[in-house]
Design an enzyme around this catalytic site. Sequence first.
Site, mmCIF file in Angstrom:
data_model
loop_
_atom_site.group_PDB
_atom_site.id
_atom_site.type_symbol
_atom_site.label_atom_id
_atom_site.label_comp_id
_atom_site.label_asym_id
_atom_site.label_seq_id
_atom_site.Cartn_x
_atom_site.Cartn_y
_atom_site.Cartn_z
ATOM 1 N N SER A 1 -3.656 -2.065 -8.532
ATOM 2 C CA SER A 1 -4.073 -0.657 -8.553
ATOM 3 C C SER A 1 -2.898 0.278 -8.270
ATOM 4 O O SER A 1 -2.867 1.408 -8.779
ATOM 5 C CB SER A 1 -5.164 -0.427 -7.517
ATOM 6 O OG SER A 1 -6.298 -1.144 -7.880
ATOM 7 N N PHE A 2 -1.960 -0.184 -7.457
ATOM 8 C CA PHE A 2 -0.839 0.687 -7.105
ATOM 9 C C PHE A 2 -0.071 1.140 -8.344
ATOM 10 O O PHE A 2 0.505 2.233 -8.362
ATOM 11 C CB PHE A 2 0.103 -0.068 -6.137
ATOM 12 C CG PHE A 2 1.168 0.797 -5.558
ATOM 13 C CD1 PHE A 2 0.868 1.722 -4.563
ATOM 14 C CD2 PHE A 2 2.480 0.711 -6.010
ATOM 15 C CE1 PHE A 2 1.852 2.544 -4.039
ATOM 16 C CE2 PHE A 2 3.464 1.530 -5.484
ATOM 17 C CZ PHE A 2 3.155 2.450 -4.495
ATOM 18 N N GLU A 3 -0.055 0.301 -9.383
ATOM 19 C CA GLU A 3 0.698 0.621 -10.603
ATOM 20 C C GLU A 3 -0.093 1.507 -11.578
ATOM 21 O O GLU A 3 0.454 1.959 -12.599
ATOM 22 C CB GLU A 3 1.114 -0.670 -11.324
ATOM 23 C CG GLU A 3 2.268 -1.421 -10.667
ATOM 24 C CD GLU A 3 1.895 -2.085 -9.347
ATOM 25 O OE1 GLU A 3 0.759 -2.593 -9.256
ATOM 26 O OE2 GLU A 3 2.702 -2.077 -8.403
ATOM 27 N N LEU B 1 -10.058 -2.136 -5.250
ATOM 28 C CA LEU B 1 -9.437 -2.369 -3.943
ATOM 29 C C LEU B 1 -10.526 -2.794 -2.975
ATOM 30 O O LEU B 1 -11.559 -2.117 -2.873
ATOM 31 C CB LEU B 1 -8.790 -1.078 -3.442
ATOM 32 C CG LEU B 1 -7.489 -0.686 -4.136
ATOM 33 C CD1 LEU B 1 -7.243 0.802 -3.978
ATOM 34 C CD2 LEU B 1 -6.321 -1.471 -3.566
ATOM 35 N N ILE B 2 -10.284 -3.901 -2.280
ATOM 36 C CA ILE B 2 -11.291 -4.397 -1.339
ATOM 37 C C ILE B 2 -10.681 -4.383 0.058
ATOM 38 O O ILE B 2 -9.701 -5.072 0.313
ATOM 39 C CB ILE B 2 -11.749 -5.807 -1.738
ATOM 40 C CG1 ILE B 2 -12.327 -5.761 -3.160
ATOM 41 C CG2 ILE B 2 -12.787 -6.327 -0.749
ATOM 42 C CD1 ILE B 2 -12.763 -7.082 -3.711
ATOM 43 N N THR C 1 -7.326 -6.488 1.900
ATOM 44 C CA THR C 1 -6.082 -5.763 1.646
ATOM 45 C C THR C 1 -5.591 -5.156 2.959
ATOM 46 O O THR C 1 -6.203 -4.203 3.464
ATOM 47 C CB THR C 1 -6.317 -4.629 0.608
ATOM 48 O OG1 THR C 1 -7.007 -5.187 -0.489
ATOM 49 C CG2 THR C 1 -5.025 -4.031 0.134
ATOM 50 N N HIS D 1 -2.997 -3.293 3.689
ATOM 51 C CA HIS D 1 -2.575 -1.893 3.627
ATOM 52 C C HIS D 1 -3.466 -1.103 2.666
ATOM 53 O O HIS D 1 -3.023 -0.256 1.915
ATOM 54 C CB HIS D 1 -1.098 -1.791 3.247
ATOM 55 C CG HIS D 1 -0.687 -2.733 2.154
ATOM 56 N ND1 HIS D 1 -0.869 -4.084 2.222
ATOM 57 C CD2 HIS D 1 -0.101 -2.504 0.970
ATOM 58 C CE1 HIS D 1 -0.417 -4.651 1.111
ATOM 59 N NE2 HIS D 1 0.047 -3.709 0.329
ATOM 60 N N ARG E 1 -21.061 -2.709 -7.888
ATOM 61 C CA ARG E 1 -20.623 -1.497 -8.609
ATOM 62 C C ARG E 1 -19.990 -1.825 -9.955
ATOM 63 O O ARG E 1 -19.608 -0.927 -10.699
ATOM 64 C CB ARG E 1 -19.622 -0.723 -7.750
ATOM 65 C CG ARG E 1 -20.265 -0.177 -6.493
ATOM 66 C CD ARG E 1 -19.270 0.514 -5.613
ATOM 67 N NE ARG E 1 -19.824 0.690 -4.283
ATOM 68 C CZ ARG E 1 -19.131 1.147 -3.254
ATOM 69 N NH1 ARG E 1 -17.853 1.483 -3.410
ATOM 70 N NH2 ARG E 1 -19.688 1.275 -2.082
HETATM 71 C C1 DLZ Z 1 -0.947 -6.222 -2.736
HETATM 72 C C2 DLZ Z 1 -2.361 -5.895 -3.118
HETATM 73 C C3 DLZ Z 1 -3.418 -6.192 -2.225
HETATM 74 C C4 DLZ Z 1 -3.170 -6.842 -0.914
HETATM 75 N N1 DLZ Z 1 -4.690 -5.923 -2.564
HETATM 76 C C5 DLZ Z 1 -4.959 -5.341 -3.767
HETATM 77 C C6 DLZ Z 1 -6.293 -5.027 -4.133
HETATM 78 O O1 DLZ Z 1 -7.292 -5.266 -3.423
HETATM 79 N N2 DLZ Z 1 -6.491 -4.432 -5.343
HETATM 80 C C7 DLZ Z 1 -5.447 -4.142 -6.177
HETATM 81 O O2 DLZ Z 1 -5.712 -3.587 -7.270
HETATM 82 N N3 DLZ Z 1 -4.196 -4.438 -5.862
HETATM 83 C C8 DLZ Z 1 -3.906 -5.025 -4.687
HETATM 84 N N4 DLZ Z 1 -2.640 -5.326 -4.349
HETATM 85 C C9 DLZ Z 1 -1.563 -5.132 -5.360
HETATM 86 C C10 DLZ Z 1 -0.958 -3.744 -5.351
HETATM 87 O O3 DLZ Z 1 -1.832 -2.828 -5.980
HETATM 88 C C11 DLZ Z 1 0.362 -3.782 -6.153
HETATM 89 O O4 DLZ Z 1 0.122 -4.313 -7.429
HETATM 90 C C12 DLZ Z 1 1.423 -4.652 -5.470
HETATM 91 O O5 DLZ Z 1 1.611 -4.227 -4.140
HETATM 92 C C13 DLZ Z 1 2.769 -4.559 -6.219
HETATM 93 O O6 DLZ Z 1 3.261 -3.242 -6.240
#
Ligand code: DLZ
Length: 282
Positions: free
Chosen positions: A177-179, A202-203, A207, A209, A248
């Site tokens: 999701s971060f990307e 995102l769960i 996760t 952080h 969901r």
């Molecule tokens: C690292 C990470 C974690 C711990 N959990 C999730 C998540 O629950 N959902 C998600 O989409 N992505 C997660 N990521 C990955 C980060 O979004 C990202 O892809 C990595 O930190 C690399 O930048």
Amino acid sequence: MIRSLTLVRRFSREKFEQLSALLRALGFEDGAGWSDEHSRGAPFLAPVGRLELVDGRALTEPDILIEVRDLDTANQLARKHFHDAAGEIQDTTWKSRIFPLQLDANLRIGFWAFNDPAKSAPKATEGELNASGMRFGIVVSRWNSFITERLLQGALDCLRRSGAKFADIHIVRVPGSFEIPAAARLLAESGAVDAVITLGCLIRGETSHYEHIATEVTRGIGQSAQETGVPHTYGVLTCETLEQAIDRAGLKSGNKGWEAATTAVEMTSLKGKLKRGASDGG
Ligand code: DLZ
């Protein structure tokens, strides 16, 4: 507290088919139906519902009233499906016209429209849900792909039903999701899409952080939307548990991918109307 209002009516098989065909022709959306060995139910979803209580004069109106935009076309369609059971259009005492559809001795539906819809409601501009000719980018994260692929299927189903062509849909997969915001911005800036649909999951429980990622993803998607002027919609699930995410993604609480897609269609249409300076009064 309140989630919905449902009117239930029983019909013979023939009327069930006839009325279903008419309601679809008028633009009602199909809800999730059901069947068992003796019966079946076909819900039809209206964009707006109302429970109206009346005190005073005896009512002559049917107890099911369906407001339509174009009463004359609705009347033609009702006559096509039900012949003489559909009555003539008449004036009401409340600045509108109505025609009855007598389905049996006890059940009459009234189809009606205000004479001047613009006077009966404040002026409003709103997007349509017709996606034909629109181009969409979908950014979907591979993290929790068990969930995000379901969101993607929901989004594609919505776009296809709304009239978009698969050739006009560009799917971009990112690691997590971060990307999503960075890819969403690249797509929006490419000029190749009218809207960007973002899908991720995102769960919190899994996760460490979570808060940081969730905040950054939401902020980044919003910023891309505001700075590029391209509608972006948010189909990123932020859940406490995997069970919530499954609910969901199509199990109990709808499919957030479907919702993000329909919002993208509406916002693209709205953007077009606002750019053209249109106000359709409805
Ligand atoms: C690292 C990470 C974690 C711990 N959990 C999730 C998540 O629950 N959902 C998600 O989409 N992505 C997660 N990521 C990955 C980060 O979004 C990202 O892809 C990595 O930190 C690399 O930048």
